[in-house]
Design a protein around this motif. Structure first.
Motif: not given
Length: 289
Positions: A78-83, A85-97, A99-107
């Protein structure tokens, strides 16, 4: 011992958990029947920030840290789908996390990934800080019919329509719908069915309903993520004491009309059944004032 997330929830301003008037679903049809109730959402309104989002997002971050896999899980692949989403949010990937987890901490929204690539939509990932009485571990990997087993009439009335709706989504067409429930639980994180309002006798009057019951409204959006066969399902949850509807007579009237026509099984699922009379008395009072 009080956790950091509990401390932050106690500090949340009331406006951070108040539903916009546009979030509320329309009154149920009479005779009652289940409807998807989705409409098109202009792209500029998708994940639109609101005042007081910052403290709510801080609470989400603390909750996700404390709850671990109870609040975040994603299947392999599921990492590509999470990425996307991150691109839609204009956010950067966090190493080791993830991308969906990263996105969920931004909104301020809960975020769910639904895979539709094989024609049978199924939940494959979620960042879930405000579940409305469901366990992520029970639902992950399940098709929509498995996820919605507790919903009265879902298999007979909604299953085929929901699957067709999800698999027919197209990029750049965002949809929105709403849901609601009643609870006697003040917690925002309600991952189990035992948090459903099921205590008859504790609320018997309109005044008690105003003070002891809460209404949860879910403002949901759905959009197809580009190039990955995955739908993003977002859930922005409002959680307010029933007394907060005193200044919204139209919404109180709409909710009362829905409760009036709902069968007992649906009222039970919505958390209303033990308190139906008291809740209706309160809503009608707000409607008529």
């Amino acid at each position: 011992m009080t956790t950091r997330a509990q401390e932050l929830q106690a500090q949340l301003p009331q406006q951070a958990l108040r539903a916009d008037d546009s979030w509320w679903p329309k009154p149920a049809p009479n005779p009652f029947r289940h409807v998807v109730g989705a409409r098109t959402l202009p792209p500029g309104e998708w994940l639109r920030p609101r005042p007081h989002d910052a403290p709510l997002i801080a609470w989400r971050q603390a909750l996700l840290d404390e709850q671990g896999p109870a609040a975040f899980a994603a299947l392999p692949g599921t990492e590509p789908a999470g990425q996307v989403l991150l691109d839609l949010l204009g956010a950067q990937t966090v190493t080791g996390r993830h991308p969906l987890d990263t996105a969920g901490r931004l909104v301020a929204e809960d975020l769910c990934l639904v895979d539709i690539s094989d024609g049978e939509p199924r939940l494959v990932g979620a960042s879930l800080a405000m579940p409305n009485r469901w366990l992520l571990a029970d639902k992950l990997g399940q098709p929509m019919t498995g996820i919605h087993v507790p919903v009265p009439g879902y298999a007979e009335q909604l299953s085929a329509a929901v699957d067709k709706f999800l698999t027919s989504l197209r990029e750049h067409r965002i949809m929105t719908r709403a849901n609601w429930a009643i609870t006697d639980d003040a917690r925002l994180f309600q991952p189990a069915a035992d948090s459903r309002a099921r205590r008859p006798g504790t609320v018997t009057t309109a005044d008690e309903a105003a003070d002891r019951l809460y209404v949860r409204v879910e403002y949901q959006t759905l959009r197809l993520l580009s190039g990955c066969g995955t739908v993003l399902f977002t859930i922005r949850t409002a959680h307010e004491p029933l007394r907060a509807l005193a200044d919204r007579p139209r919404i109180a009237a709409d909710l009362a009309s829905t409760i009036e026509v709902m069968p007992p099984a649906d009222l039970d699922y919505k958390g209303v059944l033990p308190y139906r009379d008291a809740v209706l008395e309160l809503l009608r009072r707000f409607r008529d004032e």
